[in-house]
Design a protein around this motif. Structure first.
Motif, PDB file in Angstrom:
ATOM      1  N   HIS A  44       0.845  -1.180   0.000  1.00 47.60           N
ATOM      2  CA  HIS A  44       0.000   0.000   0.000  1.00 47.60           C
ATOM      3  C   HIS A  44       0.890   1.242   0.000  1.00 47.60           C
ATOM      4  O   HIS A  44       2.012   1.224   0.520  1.00 47.60           O
ATOM      5  CB  HIS A  44      -0.944  -0.010   1.197  1.00 47.60           C
ATOM      6  N   ARG A  45       0.405   2.294  -0.602  1.00 47.71           N
ATOM      7  CA  ARG A  45       1.246   3.465  -0.872  1.00 47.71           C
ATOM      8  C   ARG A  45       1.907   4.012   0.386  1.00 47.71           C
ATOM      9  O   ARG A  45       3.078   4.416   0.346  1.00 47.71           O
ATOM     10  CB  ARG A  45       0.407   4.542  -1.564  1.00 47.71           C
ATOM     11  N   PHE A  46       1.211   4.039   1.491  1.00 44.93           N
ATOM     12  CA  PHE A  46       1.784   4.646   2.689  1.00 44.93           C
ATOM     13  C   PHE A  46       2.139   3.606   3.757  1.00 44.93           C
ATOM     14  O   PHE A  46       2.250   3.937   4.936  1.00 44.93           O
ATOM     15  CB  PHE A  46       0.831   5.706   3.243  1.00 44.93           C
ATOM     16  N   ASP A  47       2.318   2.366   3.333  1.00 49.24           N
ATOM     17  CA  ASP A  47       2.853   1.334   4.218  1.00 49.24           C
ATOM     18  C   ASP A  47       4.373   1.360   4.069  1.00 49.24           C
ATOM     19  O   ASP A  47       4.944   0.688   3.216  1.00 49.24           O
ATOM     20  CB  ASP A  47       2.290  -0.040   3.839  1.00 49.24           C
ATOM     21  N   PHE A  48       5.032   2.144   4.912  1.00 49.39           N
ATOM     22  CA  PHE A  48       6.469   2.347   4.755  1.00 49.39           C
ATOM     23  C   PHE A  48       7.284   1.159   5.251  1.00 49.39           C
ATOM     24  O   PHE A  48       8.496   1.112   5.051  1.00 49.39           O
ATOM     25  CB  PHE A  48       6.895   3.632   5.469  1.00 49.39           C
ATOM     26  N   ASP A  49       6.627   0.199   5.913  1.00 50.76           N
ATOM     27  CA  ASP A  49       7.329  -1.033   6.282  1.00 50.76           C
ATOM     28  C   ASP A  49       7.463  -1.969   5.083  1.00 50.76           C
ATOM     29  O   ASP A  49       8.249  -2.909   5.109  1.00 50.76           O
ATOM     30  CB  ASP A  49       6.583  -1.756   7.407  1.00 50.76           C
ATOM     31  N   CYS A  50       6.665  -1.728   4.073  1.00 49.79           N
ATOM     32  CA  CYS A  50       6.698  -2.548   2.860  1.00 49.79           C
ATOM     33  C   CYS A  50       7.527  -1.810   1.819  1.00 49.79           C
ATOM     34  O   CYS A  50       7.135  -0.744   1.343  1.00 49.79           O
ATOM     35  CB  CYS A  50       5.281  -2.802   2.350  1.00 49.79           C
ATOM     36  N   LYS A  51       8.674  -2.345   1.505  1.00 51.52           N
ATOM     37  CA  LYS A  51       9.593  -1.697   0.579  1.00 51.52           C
ATOM     38  C   LYS A  51       9.476  -2.319  -0.810  1.00 51.52           C
ATOM     39  O   LYS A  51       9.316  -3.537  -0.943  1.00 51.52           O
ATOM     40  CB  LYS A  51      11.038  -1.839   1.068  1.00 51.52           C
ATOM     41  N   GLU A  52       9.575  -1.479  -1.820  1.00 55.76           N
ATOM     42  CA  GLU A  52       9.575  -1.994  -3.189  1.00 55.76           C
ATOM     43  C   GLU A  52      10.840  -2.812  -3.425  1.00 55.76           C
ATOM     44  O   GLU A  52      11.951  -2.386  -3.118  1.00 55.76           O
ATOM     45  CB  GLU A  52       9.518  -0.842  -4.189  1.00 55.76           C
ATOM     46  N   LYS A  53      10.659  -4.004  -3.963  1.00 56.90           N
ATOM     47  CA  LYS A  53      11.778  -4.876  -4.295  1.00 56.90           C
ATOM     48  C   LYS A  53      11.348  -5.760  -5.462  1.00 56.90           C
ATOM     49  O   LYS A  53      10.150  -5.875  -5.754  1.00 56.90           O
ATOM     50  CB  LYS A  53      12.186  -5.724  -3.089  1.00 56.90           C
ATOM     51  N   PRO A  54      12.291  -6.385  -6.141  1.00 62.15           N
ATOM     52  CA  PRO A  54      11.903  -7.201  -7.300  1.00 62.15           C
ATOM     53  C   PRO A  54      10.900  -8.294  -6.965  1.00 62.15           C
ATOM     54  O   PRO A  54      10.015  -8.598  -7.769  1.00 62.15           O
ATOM     55  CB  PRO A  54      13.241  -7.794  -7.772  1.00 62.15           C
ATOM     56  N   GLU A  55      11.006  -8.871  -5.757  1.00 68.43           N
ATOM     57  CA  GLU A  55      10.143 -10.004  -5.409  1.00 68.43           C
ATOM     58  C   GLU A  55       8.689  -9.603  -5.213  1.00 68.43           C
ATOM     59  O   GLU A  55       7.799 -10.455  -5.298  1.00 68.43           O
ATOM     60  CB  GLU A  55      10.662 -10.692  -4.138  1.00 68.43           C
ATOM     61  N   ASN A  56       8.411  -8.344  -4.900  1.00 70.58           N
ATOM     62  CA  ASN A  56       7.011  -7.955  -4.686  1.00 70.58           C
ATOM     63  C   ASN A  56       6.526  -6.974  -5.752  1.00 70.58           C
ATOM     64  O   ASN A  56       5.601  -6.200  -5.520  1.00 70.58           O
ATOM     65  CB  ASN A  56       6.820  -7.368  -3.283  1.00 70.58           C
ATOM     66  N   LEU A  79      -0.983  -1.023  -4.526  1.00 72.46           N
ATOM     67  CA  LEU A  79      -2.258  -1.738  -4.489  1.00 72.46           C
ATOM     68  C   LEU A  79      -3.452  -0.817  -4.288  1.00 72.46           C
ATOM     69  O   LEU A  79      -4.540  -1.081  -4.816  1.00 72.46           O
ATOM     70  CB  LEU A  79      -2.229  -2.795  -3.380  1.00 72.46           C
ATOM     71  N   ASP A  80      -3.281   0.252  -3.507  1.00 77.18           N
ATOM     72  CA  ASP A  80      -4.415   1.142  -3.251  1.00 77.18           C
ATOM     73  C   ASP A  80      -4.447   2.341  -4.190  1.00 77.18           C
ATOM     74  O   ASP A  80      -5.247   3.261  -3.993  1.00 77.18           O
ATOM     75  CB  ASP A  80      -4.425   1.608  -1.796  1.00 77.18           C
ATOM     76  N   ASP A  81      -3.604   2.361  -5.211  1.00 78.36           N
ATOM     77  CA  ASP A  81      -3.691   3.390  -6.249  1.00 78.36           C
ATOM     78  C   ASP A  81      -4.827   3.051  -7.209  1.00 78.36           C
ATOM     79  O   ASP A  81      -5.036   1.883  -7.553  1.00 78.36           O
ATOM     80  CB  ASP A  81      -2.387   3.474  -7.044  1.00 78.36           C
ATOM     81  N   GLU A  82      -5.526   4.075  -7.663  1.00 75.38           N
ATOM     82  CA  GLU A  82      -6.596   3.848  -8.628  1.00 75.38           C
ATOM     83  C   GLU A  82      -6.032   3.689 -10.037  1.00 75.38           C
ATOM     84  O   GLU A  82      -5.113   4.407 -10.442  1.00 75.38           O
ATOM     85  CB  GLU A  82      -7.590   5.006  -8.610  1.00 75.38           C
ATOM     86  N   VAL A  83      -6.607   2.756 -10.764  1.00 75.59           N
ATOM     87  CA  VAL A  83      -6.291   2.550 -12.176  1.00 75.59           C
ATOM     88  C   VAL A  83      -7.477   3.031 -12.994  1.00 75.59           C
ATOM     89  O   VAL A  83      -8.630   2.712 -12.682  1.00 75.59           O
ATOM     90  CB  VAL A  83      -6.014   1.064 -12.471  1.00 75.59           C
TER      91      VAL A  83
END
Length: 585
Positions: free
Chosen positions: A405-417, A542-546
């Protein structure tokens, strides 16, 4: 008076200068100041940047148009390839993708499907797009359809860029472009940032549900005519049809606004060409050089002129090519996705390649052990006659998605996710073999080599006010008491808009998705940033609108906005790799 010849008069200053240099060099060098050392020569470049003359396996390019071959395998990727599979103990010959735990969200099904049609219906509604700008006094007789939409960066005066086709007599193709904004109805609690309430004039053109409207008169897009090399048999009349059709607009990984179009091909009859939209719409060039937080000249143009995309080797090309899309693992790399695997065992299977420049590509890079992800029952096996005879094809461009989620700063962008997703259509014909309906599915694949397929929607997706053709209203809505309210929100009032078919229960009875884009107005993860820069426009959370750009019965246009996580839910996991096939399988 002392007299020195002209050359000798410089002797004394020269002696003094040399003495000073010798004295300086004799001084001790402080340990904090390293001695001057020549830098070693830079290492040889890797990947596709290696000069052709320096390759151990040189590229035999005799004719770049017809005979280009791909470089050796070690030049396919510019980053390390890692083993991403594990063996399935229940079937030792089968290898499946090793999924990061964050991918589990893709395979959950929180919503029940329609018991009659098998569709998964989302609550988000479809809204109209109007090409008639505010204050327009001239009646508009043209009919617009097949919309493709991208959001503009946050500092733009307008929110979206829309390219639409115009219904013509068939003897020529015509496409127009405009910048547009969305207005809302109601109290404004659900309004997105910087949206304005709809005026009465807006509602006359977009309907009582609100919608998108051009900010100024649309302008006709013109690209250079292209020759048709080979239009044979039933395709012969296509040689002389001017203009392009089926445009798709999207953002590249570098932040380039690109447009892919179908028009006459140098290699066959119709092919796919690509061009930077800044070449056609000068306002975009000014916009991308005026970022308030990152001033620059904008991304370099990879396609400043119309460039044909190719398929390699040449004997794999068809007379008519269509529905390809690009995906961008990094800002400097582009791949082109040609085909899906054929559930009936067609000759091609899934096909994608890396773009090398000037529209040229490698050969197919699909893992040869990857099993087809699409699957169909045969007509004899399918008990529901409304689900027989369907065919699959790619429909939209792709987007990159971080499974956080955009403001879940514990979740970092990485190749696996991180994954890519796009829409594929399953087209069903009626008894006259004409299209009856397009069903919307989402395909998801890995964002790292070998870009394996991860999953595809278990069920086709409908928006809150879409109707699946072929079933009755009561079957579509399962006697939903909210049906009247839904219809009231979406009924059209514009003279040139698509009216409900067969009564109010059949609104949006024949829809298809043309393109996808992250919606305008996303908040920045870092407070100091004002919003999305151009290079961020193709990546979301995930919580961004498409925003889905939707065609309605080849005579109308609409859009819907849905959170990305809702679109890629309830997937069926792909099979993986078959270890029994061998490297040549």
């Amino acid at each position: 008076m002392i007299y020195l010849p002209p050359l000798r008069r410089y002797l004394l200053p020269a002696i003094i200068f040399v003495t000073l240099i010798i004295s300086y060099r004799a001084l001790p060098v402080p340990t904090s100041l390293p001695s001057f050392v020549l830098h070693p020569a830079p290492a040889n470049p890797q990947g596709i940047h290696v000069p052709i003359s320096g390759l151990q396996d040189p590229l035999p390019i005799a004719n770049a148009s017809y005979n280009h071959l791909s470089p050796p395998n070690r030049y396919y990727y510019s980053y390390d390839k890692t083993e991403k599979t594990f063996k399935d103990s229940s079937n030792p010959a089968l290898w499946r993708p090793e999924l990061d735990p964050s991918l589990e969200t893709l395979f959950t099904c929180p919503t029940e499907v329609n018991r009659y049609t098998g569709h998964l219906r989302l609550p988000d509604i479809v809204q109209n797009i109007s090409q008639i700008p505010p204050g327009s006094l001239k009646p508009e007789s043209r009919v617009f359809w097949n919309p493709t939409v991208i959001a503009l960066p946050y500092w733009s005066d307008n929110q979206y860029l829309v390219v639409s086709r115009i219904v013509t007599d068939g003897n020529h193709q015509e496409n127009v472009l405009c910048e547009a904004n969305v207005c809302y109805v109601g109290s404004g609690e659900d309004a997105r940032p910087r949206e304005k309430p709809c005026t009465q004039d807006d509602l006359r053109h977009v309907g009582p549900g609100g919608g998108m409207r051009c900010a100024s008169l649309p302008v006709t897009l013109s690209v250079p005519p292209t020759p048709a090399e080979r239009c044979e048999g039933k395709f012969m009349p296509y040689v002389d049809i001017p203009g392009f059709h089926d445009p798709r607009i999207f953002w590249s990984g570098k932040g380039e606004p690109l447009m892919m179009v179908n028009t006459q091909s140098r290699y066959a009859c119709f092919g796919l060409w690509i061009i930077d939209l800044r070449t056609l719409h000068s306002s975009l060039q000014k916009l991308l050089t005026s970022s308030p937080s990152r001033p620059s000249l904008g991304p370099l143009k990879s396609y400043p002129t119309l460039t044909e995309l190719t398929r390699n080797p040449a004997d794999t090309r068809s007379q008519i090519e269509k529905n390809w899309f690009l995906f961008f693992p990094s800002s400097g790399e582009s791949y082109i996705h040609y085909d899906l695997s054929d559930p009936q065992g067609g000759f091609r299977g899934r096909t994608f390649a890396k773009l090398l420049g000037n529209g040229l590509t490698t050969t197919n890079l699909t893992d040869p052990l990857e099993q087809p992800c699409l699957r169909d029952l045969t007509d004899a096996e399918e008990p529901d006659k409304m689900k027989r005879g369907g065919t699959w094809h790619q429909a939209t461009n792709s987007l990159r998605l971080v499974l956080c989620h955009r403001f879940d700063f514990d979740c970092k962008e990485k190749p696996e996710n991180t994954v890519f997703f796009a829409i594929v259509h399953r087209k069903f014909p009626n008894w006259l073999k004409l299209p009856l309906r397009y069903e919307r599915y989402f395909m998801v694949w890995s964002a790292t080599p070998p870009f394996e397929m991860l999953g595809i929607s278990q069920h086709p997706i409908l928006m809150g006010n879409e109707t699946a053709s072929g079933w009755s209203a009561s079957e579509n809505w399962s006697d939903d008491p909210a049906n009247d309210k839904i219809v009231a929100m979406t009924k059209k009032t514009a003279a040139n808009a698509t009216e409900p078919y067969g009564g109010k229960d059949y609104w949006a009875y024949f829809t298809y998705t043309v393109s996808i884009s992250y919606a305008w107005g996303r908040q920045p993860r870092v407070a100091k940033d004002g919003g999305d820069e151009a290079e961020d426009m193709h990546v979301g959370y995930l919580d961004d609108e498409v925003l889905l750009a939707i065609g309605v019965d080849d005579k109308g246009q609409a859009f819907s906005r849905v959170e990305a996580g809702d679109l890629v839910q309830c997937l069926r996991a792909c099979t993986g790799r078959n270890g029994n096939k061998g490297e040549g399988g």
